[in-house]
Design a protein around this motif. Sequence first.
Motif, PDB file in Angstrom:
ATOM      1  N   ALA A 291       0.756  -1.121   0.183  1.00 46.30           N
ATOM      2  CA  ALA A 291       0.036   0.010  -0.071  1.00 46.30           C
ATOM      3  C   ALA A 291       1.010   1.177   0.055  1.00 46.30           C
ATOM      4  O   ALA A 291       1.852   1.429   0.540  1.00 46.30           O
ATOM      5  CB  ALA A 291      -0.799   0.013   1.320  1.00 46.30           C
TER       6      ALA A 291
ATOM      7  N   LEU B 252      -0.167   4.020   1.314  1.00 50.83           N
ATOM      8  CA  LEU B 252      -0.660   4.962   2.363  1.00 50.83           C
ATOM      9  C   LEU B 252      -0.724   4.407   3.527  1.00 50.83           C
ATOM     10  O   LEU B 252      -0.785   3.016   3.524  1.00 50.83           O
ATOM     11  CB  LEU B 252      -1.878   5.791   2.169  1.00 50.83           C
ATOM     12  CG  LEU B 252      -1.777   6.507   0.739  1.00 50.83           C
ATOM     13  CD1 LEU B 252      -2.974   6.883   0.362  1.00 50.83           C
ATOM     14  CD2 LEU B 252      -0.853   7.745   0.869  1.00 50.83           C
ATOM     15  N   PRO B 253      -0.583   5.049   4.870  1.00 55.94           N
ATOM     16  CA  PRO B 253      -0.664   4.318   6.029  1.00 55.94           C
ATOM     17  C   PRO B 253      -1.721   3.353   6.358  1.00 55.94           C
ATOM     18  O   PRO B 253      -1.715   2.651   7.086  1.00 55.94           O
ATOM     19  CB  PRO B 253      -0.214   5.121   7.135  1.00 55.94           C
ATOM     20  CG  PRO B 253      -0.387   6.483   6.347  1.00 55.94           C
ATOM     21  CD  PRO B 253      -0.358   6.243   4.997  1.00 55.94           C
TER      22      PRO B 253
ATOM     23  N   PHE C 178      -5.226   1.578   4.807  1.00 54.04           N
ATOM     24  CA  PHE C 178      -5.603   0.755   3.411  1.00 54.04           C
ATOM     25  C   PHE C 178      -6.528  -0.342   3.770  1.00 54.04           C
ATOM     26  O   PHE C 178      -6.664  -0.838   4.749  1.00 54.04           O
ATOM     27  CB  PHE C 178      -4.269   0.105   2.863  1.00 54.04           C
ATOM     28  CG  PHE C 178      -3.503  -0.697   3.508  1.00 54.04           C
ATOM     29  CD1 PHE C 178      -2.473  -0.149   4.307  1.00 54.04           C
ATOM     30  CD2 PHE C 178      -3.811  -2.013   3.431  1.00 54.04           C
ATOM     31  CE1 PHE C 178      -1.512  -1.098   4.902  1.00 54.04           C
ATOM     32  CE2 PHE C 178      -2.961  -2.864   4.145  1.00 54.04           C
ATOM     33  CZ  PHE C 178      -1.927  -2.399   4.990  1.00 54.04           C
ATOM     34  N   ARG C 179      -7.304  -0.555   2.668  1.00 56.25           N
ATOM     35  CA  ARG C 179      -8.424  -1.485   2.650  1.00 56.25           C
ATOM     36  C   ARG C 179      -8.165  -2.439   1.393  1.00 56.25           C
ATOM     37  O   ARG C 179      -7.909  -1.920   0.140  1.00 56.25           O
ATOM     38  CB  ARG C 179      -9.841  -0.826   2.729  1.00 56.25           C
ATOM     39  CG  ARG C 179     -10.085  -0.021   1.468  1.00 56.25           C
ATOM     40  CD  ARG C 179     -11.381   0.651   1.548  1.00 56.25           C
ATOM     41  NE  ARG C 179     -11.491   1.354   2.821  1.00 56.25           N
ATOM     42  CZ  ARG C 179     -12.582   1.970   3.118  1.00 56.25           C
ATOM     43  NH1 ARG C 179     -13.756   1.665   2.652  1.00 56.25           N
ATOM     44  NH2 ARG C 179     -12.601   2.850   4.225  1.00 56.25           N
ATOM     45  N   LYS C 180      -8.157  -3.764   1.757  1.00 56.93           N
ATOM     46  CA  LYS C 180      -7.601  -4.327   0.588  1.00 56.93           C
ATOM     47  C   LYS C 180      -8.816  -5.601   0.457  1.00 56.93           C
ATOM     48  O   LYS C 180      -9.705  -5.873   1.413  1.00 56.93           O
ATOM     49  CB  LYS C 180      -6.336  -5.234   0.682  1.00 56.93           C
ATOM     50  CG  LYS C 180      -5.350  -4.233   0.693  1.00 56.93           C
ATOM     51  CD  LYS C 180      -4.086  -5.208   0.566  1.00 56.93           C
ATOM     52  CE  LYS C 180      -2.753  -4.111   0.592  1.00 56.93           C
ATOM     53  NZ  LYS C 180      -1.391  -4.776   0.602  1.00 56.93           N
TER      54      LYS C 180
END
Lengths: 335, 367
Positions: free
Chosen positions: A244, A246-247, A249-251
């Motif tokens: 990711a 950015l610190p 994240f959604r996966k």
Amino acid sequence: MVKEEKEIANRPDNTAFTQQRLPAWQPMLSAGIVIPGFVLIGLAFIGIGVALFVTSRSITVLEIDYTGVEKDSPCYKCSDADVKNCVCNLVFSIDRTRVLLLWFVKLFQNYRKYAASKDDDQLSGDLDAFTAPSDSCSPYDYNSNDKPIVPCGAIANSMFNDTFKLYRVVNGAKKLVPLDGKGIAWWIDYNVKYRNPSVTPLKNAFNNTVKPIFWPKPAYQLDASDPANNGFINQDFLVWMRRAALPDFRKLYRRITEGDYAKGLPAGNYSLTIAYNYPVLSFEGTKKVVFSNVSWMGGKNEFLGIAYLVVGSLCVLMSIVMLIVYAKFKFPEED
Amino acid sequence: MAYLKFQRSAIHSAVSSSAAHIGVGISGQEGMQAVLASDYSFAQFRYLRRLLLVHGRWSYFRMCNFLWYFFYKNFAFTLVHFWYGFFCGFSAQTVYDQWFITLFNIVYTSLPVLAMGLFDQDVSDQNSLHYPSLYKPGQQNLFFNKRQFFLCTLQGVSTSSLLFFIPYAAFSVMVKEDGSYISDQQVFAVTIATSLVIVVTVQIGLDTHYWTVVNHFFVWGSLIVYFAILFAMQSDGMFGIFTSSFPFVGTARNCLSEKSVWLVILLTSVVCVVPGMAVSFLRVELFPTLTDKVQTSSHRSAYAFSHQQGYGELITSGKNMKMSTASSTGSPGGTPQSSTWIENMLKRKNAVSCVSDEITGAPAKTD
């Protein structure tokens, strides 16, 4: 006469290129171009902004935090670091159909040393790299007994390993919802970038290596139910390895598109059973589970719609200001 | 040009111009000493006029524009990492692909500005000769000084912040059309890199006043080369040959086929470029310099200008020019028409400091 000859010898070229006489287009940003241009850009952006905003409004997202920090959270008992193999249960209701189940984690996958900590040769199936992992993986390249770790590196070691089971509560009875885990990673990762070593059975390629320290099972046993989903091309592993930016994240975890739920989850009551394995509290991270829809512009993204509307309106406003300034300063000149 | 020194003497003539830092010698009847001591020489004193007013002036103008643009694009490129530091734990993680960092200054953005530095003309050579006052900004260091550098830095910093924060806000919640992940490091890198190349190329396009064939070729060519190299380096072929060197395999294909990524790139590009256009339009309307007026007039028909004497005083007395109400100090109104243009320039050098005040002048004697 001599002087004339010398002059002719030293005379520079008289071409358009050398004498700075090349024909050229000389555009002038006059009012007739700039002001209508701003109006056009403004109107186009407002149009796009409206479309994005309306689409985004039609998508709903349900987020449930299950880190377990608060005492009344169902997963509070799991937040204790000493508890292993904890399972917690979330109960919630859904009001609109949703097709995606994602997990959200707050952790710095973009930290430089972490980001460099992997071995691309190992991950593309090179057996030489199995016995000698590259230095970039250290300290996750060899274990305490000097055995090579496969897959090496901090990124692989920290793979997300919570699992979710979703049940629909119908008349008090729980009914398992089938989740589709195929194709959640990028095609290019599954087919090109990550390759298993061409050894059958796959287990033999991992002789004399050890699994990453944090993993419960080795790479060739990541998915017991589907043999094509093991080794480095395991879909969950690929999703995790796509680092990711950015610190937080959604996966994507799973899609809900099978069987009775071909159109997604209908409204109703649901229960989610979580195998809480991944410890985030030691670095003050958070974990959430997210149910969402998709559209032509991806998931819910209010920022883009609002940004386009704001920029479009500012352009139209600027064009009005420029028109006033232009009119005020031009016409007194021409009397 | 900061100053112009010359000596008129029967024996030799030598001129040095300190902006181009060249020494010019004029060969004469009495000898060639000046020619031997100089960088360039020519045979007649009158050639000096064209050298200074046209080529010297263009050289100063091009150099200042080049410097301004070079600092701007490098600030915009590099300071994105400063903003990213706040979000990656200050670990010096790069935003861009390593190959992009290598090729940005060498391949993607070097040629358009080179063409601008070689060919750009803000006013034509005839106008440069007719209005020697246009030479004044060079003497007074107006086109690139501390203030201009500060403005250029400011524009570079704000461009870099927009280049980072708009994709940051958009990618926080973005997923692909099929739901899979798109906010990864590589897509983020390609998005910001593409926006950056588009923004700086559009900016050099707006800064170039004189588009020759070479300018067109370099500007459009740079954009095309960027996309060509992007797709070539992120192709399966390169990954197959040099696996560890090309970890960005497949990224360009995956992200530049998503509508939401192009919407982010479009928004970022427009937000970075459009305020500059508005500001420069307003500046030309509200505070026009002599260059702006000459440019505007030369785009209208040529009847507005008399060519009788070809000196700058004529324009200051024309009816079609707006008479500013600002008072002018030391205007050359009282002097009789000078015999040589050099004396005029000397007088103007000691005259008002503000260039636009040149337009205010004594009423015409010939009208």
